[in-house]
Design a protein around this motif. Sequence first.
Motif, PDB file in Angstrom:
ATOM      1  N   LYS A   1      -4.706  18.904  11.903  1.00  0.00           N
ATOM      2  CA  LYS A   1      -3.442  19.796  11.753  1.00  0.00           C
ATOM      3  C   LYS A   1      -3.825  21.056  11.745  1.00  0.00           C
ATOM      4  O   LYS A   1      -2.789  21.803  12.250  1.00  0.00           O
ATOM      5  CB  LYS A   1      -2.823  19.074  10.644  1.00  0.00           C
TER       6      LYS A   1
ATOM      7  N   THR B   1       1.255  21.392  19.665  1.00  0.00           N
ATOM      8  CA  THR B   1       2.202  20.435  19.309  1.00  0.00           C
ATOM      9  C   THR B   1       1.729  18.916  19.654  1.00  0.00           C
ATOM     10  O   THR B   1       1.063  18.806  20.628  1.00  0.00           O
ATOM     11  CB  THR B   1       3.600  20.521  19.687  1.00  0.00           C
ATOM     12  N   GLU B   2       2.398  18.033  18.928  1.00  0.00           N
ATOM     13  CA  GLU B   2       2.040  16.545  19.263  1.00  0.00           C
ATOM     14  C   GLU B   2       2.695  16.433  20.643  1.00  0.00           C
ATOM     15  O   GLU B   2       2.174  15.654  21.491  1.00  0.00           O
ATOM     16  CB  GLU B   2       2.598  15.688  18.315  1.00  0.00           C
TER      17      GLU B   2
ATOM     18  N   LYS C   1       0.568  15.297  24.107  1.00  0.00           N
ATOM     19  CA  LYS C   1       0.838  13.918  24.945  1.00  0.00           C
ATOM     20  C   LYS C   1       1.053  14.059  26.366  1.00  0.00           C
ATOM     21  O   LYS C   1       0.828  13.216  27.233  1.00  0.00           O
ATOM     22  CB  LYS C   1       2.312  13.417  24.346  1.00  0.00           C
TER      23      LYS C   1
END
Length: 134
Positions: free
Chosen positions: A32, A41-42, A46
């Motif tokens: 984190k 960012t997540e 992705k």
Amino acid sequence: MDVYGINLIAVLLSTFGFMLVGFLWYGPLFGKRWMALNGFTEEGLKETNMGLTMAKGVTNSLIAAIGIGVVLVWKDADGLVASLKAAFLVWLFFSATTQLLAHIWEQQKLELTLIHFGNQLTAYLLAGLIYSFF
């Protein structure tokens, strides 16, 4: 089985060790904070081609594992202490100084540099530990 005095099982285990340390370091341990310091960012991650990223990571880990093996053979390091000392010196003189360039010239935040230092130092010492058994 050895190639140029380097045990191939130790190379494979060290490569796996590098990847495992990285998984833990940039995942549950410091993931984190590492993401925040990089502005990741997540959602953004992705979109990353993870297969290609992992292939690059395994290749890099394999080269590092072979490199440590080469140094240990050249130094004729035998045993735990000699292997750990050599692995530490390889990390200090090559990995740490190279990583520090991002802090010096690219103004990478020191905290991020220290996260990378910890990951690499842990992985190099693990590789030294693994090689000490072969």
